[in-house]
Design an enzyme around this catalytic site. Structure first.
Site, short mmCIF file in Angstrom:
data_model
loop_
_atom_site.label_atom_id
_atom_site.label_comp_id
_atom_site.label_asym_id
_atom_site.label_seq_id
_atom_site.Cartn_x
_atom_site.Cartn_y
_atom_site.Cartn_z
N ARG A 143 80.80 2.89 28.54
CA ARG A 143 82.04 3.13 28.86
C ARG A 143 82.21 4.17 29.91
NH1 ARG A 143 87.23 4.78 25.51
NH2 ARG A 143 86.77 6.99 26.38
N TYR A 187 92.71 11.38 29.83
CA TYR A 187 91.98 10.87 28.64
C TYR A 187 90.54 10.42 28.88
CZ TYR A 187 90.26 7.50 25.35
OH TYR A 187 89.52 6.81 24.43
N ASP A 200 88.09 1.89 29.79
CA ASP A 200 89.53 2.11 28.67
C ASP A 200 90.58 2.49 29.54
OD1 ASP A 200 91.19 2.48 26.78
OD2 ASP A 200 90.24 3.44 25.36
N HIS A 244 93.50 2.85 28.27
CA HIS A 244 94.48 3.75 27.20
C HIS A 244 95.69 3.61 27.37
CE1 HIS A 244 94.58 6.60 24.13
NE2 HIS A 244 93.26 6.22 23.78
N GLU A 270 89.78 -2.22 29.08
CA GLU A 270 90.40 -2.11 27.47
C GLU A 270 91.89 -1.66 27.67
OE1 GLU A 270 87.98 0.17 25.03
OE2 GLU A 270 89.57 1.03 24.02
N GLU A 281 92.81 -1.68 19.55
CA GLU A 281 92.50 -0.72 18.47
C GLU A 281 93.80 -0.20 17.81
OE1 GLU A 281 90.57 1.92 21.64
OE2 GLU A 281 92.35 3.27 21.25
N ARG A 303 89.92 -5.76 19.54
CA ARG A 303 89.30 -4.46 19.10
C ARG A 303 90.00 -4.06 17.73
NH1 ARG A 303 86.88 -0.98 21.17
NH2 ARG A 303 88.27 0.68 21.31
N GLU A 335 81.95 -0.28 19.47
CA GLU A 335 82.11 0.96 20.02
C GLU A 335 81.29 1.95 19.24
OE1 GLU A 335 85.99 2.51 20.59
OE2 GLU A 335 85.61 3.91 21.70
N TRP A 347 100.18 7.96 25.90
CA TRP A 347 99.13 8.45 25.97
C TRP A 347 97.84 7.81 25.93
CZ3 TRP A 347 94.79 9.31 22.52
CH2 TRP A 347 93.84 10.39 23.07
O1 EZ4 Z 1 92.05 7.23 21.66
O2 EZ4 Z 1 90.47 6.76 18.64
O3 EZ4 Z 1 88.36 3.36 22.75
N1 EZ4 Z 1 88.83 4.44 22.34
C1 EZ4 Z 1 89.71 5.19 22.26
C2 EZ4 Z 1 90.04 6.28 21.08
C3 EZ4 Z 1 91.09 6.63 20.76
C4 EZ4 Z 1 91.14 7.33 19.55
C5 EZ4 Z 1 92.40 7.81 18.97
O4 EZ4 Z 1 92.68 8.29 17.57
O5 EZ4 Z 1 90.86 4.89 22.81
O6 EZ4 Z 1 89.15 7.24 21.97
CO CO Z 2 90.53 2.62 23.48
#
Ligand code: EZ4
Ligand code: CO
Length: 401
Positions: free
Chosen positions: A147, A159, A209, A211, A235, A261, A282, A338, A401
């Site tokens: 990743r 992030y 990701d 996020h 992702e 996730e 996920r 992951e 976030w």
């Molecule tokens: O931000 O597990 O793909 N992985 C992620 C992680 C999440 C954290 C949050 O607790 O997005 O880094």
């Molecule tokens: Co993630």
């Protein structure tokens, strides 16, 4: 085989973890991860104050029945706290069943569907060049899937980018506030993947990701821009409470999508799966109701050619990692797992039979999950309250976030 004792172990070796330990009258015990990053003590209380009294005296062999008791019997369904607590009980009961039958959990789940579990590592850097170096280091360590995240010009805390050393977003004290701006992000990510494809073998699997930062149409634009670079997946391109919003992304791009996730049940993803709006689901053992519920998610996904790609960040303890690997090895429609290596302090407290070699992991053949917690070592690392960061747009508007 009655459950005779149950305890919650809260510790902070490198970061915070909550672990459930169930013991039977015959002296067998099982572990379940109950860690919910930034909201840990809510799950610890849910278990201690409300779940453990229901477990004492019950037959530890009746995993599905206990799952349904905790789910239906609470009246209040789903939610991350409830589902993490149920997951901890479920995982500990699978561990006990494996030990009772002297078999690794994956053998109880139908046996191995593959030789090993393909995992992806986390490469990151402030700049594109630093990220290229980080990817190269991952390849040296044996990873076949990586990743890649890089800094965004003009933004100070992004992030996925480690500020020196290991990336661990949760921090002690009140939540850190970061600033977010979508346009510079949308400009740099395609440049990063163009550089990655120029430097590395086309065989290398590349992931990214988002996020939860984009709107559906912005996500569609990014997916389209990344098409020439053939990602393994993109992702969490947009927050996914509204599952139908993925129709818009899907109709614009062939970049594969991975989501889930933060989901805690099959009801969070059934539309995404049934309409084939995603390629990878996920959901993860600790946050989505344990091994038993994850198998139902995987079974639904298999019907629709969606594969699994479980969350595996460092806030998921080695107990969850072990459970995930037994699940990954056994389900037919596994995609990828992951893998963020845990801190050395975490490895001192949790000892595990799972191994990593040549970009693949294996849960090992110890009975049950193959994880132990050293409670004496754990006691040296007390829990300290920590929060995940928050994000606001440049004008101060609260953002995901
Ligand atoms: O931000 O597990 O793909 N992985 C992620 C992680 C999440 C954290 C949050 O607790 O997005 O880094
Ligand atoms: Co993630």
């Amino acid at each position: 085989m009655k459950i005779a004792d149950a305890r919650v172990i809260t510790c902070g070796p490198g970061r915070n973890f909550v672990t459930l330990r169930l013991e039977t009258e015959d002296g067998l015990y099982g572990l379940g991860d109950a860690t919910l990053n930034g909201r840990e003590l809510a799950v610890a209380s849910y278990l201690e104050d409300h779940v453990i009294p229901l477990l004492i005296g019950r037959d530890a062999r009746r995993i599905e029945d206990i799952w349904q008791l905790l789910y239906k019997g609470a009246y209040w369904r789903r939610g991350p706290v409830t589902m993490t607590a149920i997951a901890a009980v479920d995982t500990a009961l699978w561990d006990i069943k494996g030990k009772a039958l002297n078999a690794p959990v994956y053998q109880l789940l139908g046996g191995a569907s593959r030789d090993g579990v393909l995992v992806y590592g986390h490469a990151n850097g402030d700049t594109i060049d630093a990220t290229l170096e980080s990817v190269a280091r991952h390849i040296e360590q044996g990873y076949r899937a990586v990743r890649a995240q890089c800094g965004v010009p003009g933004l100070s805390k992004v992030y996925g980018i480690a500020s020196g050393g290991r990336y661990e977003p949760a921090a002690a004290g009140l939540p850190e506030e970061s600033r977010w701006s979508t346009e510079p992000y949308l400009r740099i990510v395609p440049q990063l993947f163009e550089a990655l494809r120029q430097h590395f073998s086309p065989e290398l699997h590349l992931l990214h990701d988002v996020h939860h930062r984009l709107s559906p149409i912005e996500a569609a634009r990014l997916g389209k821009a990344l098409e020439p670079h053939h990602l393994f997946w993109l992702e969490d391109p947009t927050p996914a409470e509204n599952q139908a919003s993925f129709r818009l992304i899907r109709q614009h791009t062939t970049t594969p999508l991975a989501v889930g996730e933060v989901f805690n049940s099959i009801y969070d993803c059934h539309q995404l799966i049934q309409e084939q709006l995603i390629d990878y689901i996920r959901t993860t053992v600790v946050h989505a109701g344990g091994i038993s519920h994850m198998r139902k998610v995987a079974a639904l996904a298999e019907l629709h050619q969606v594969r699994t790609g479980s969350h595996g960040a460092t806030d998921l303890s080695p107990v969850c990692m072990a459970a995930a690997l037994h699940f990954d090895l056994s389900v037919h429609n596994f995609g990828i797992q992951e893998h963020m290596p845990h801190a050395p302090e975490t490895e001192r407290v949790f000892r595990h039979a799972y191994t990593f070699a040549d970009g693949m992991m294996h849960p090992g053949d110890a009975p049950g999950l193959g994880v132990e917690i050293d409670e004496t070592a754990a006691a040296a690392f007390p829990y300290k309250r920590a929060y995940l960061p928050t994000a606001r747009l440049l004008d101060g508007t609260m953002h995901s976030w």
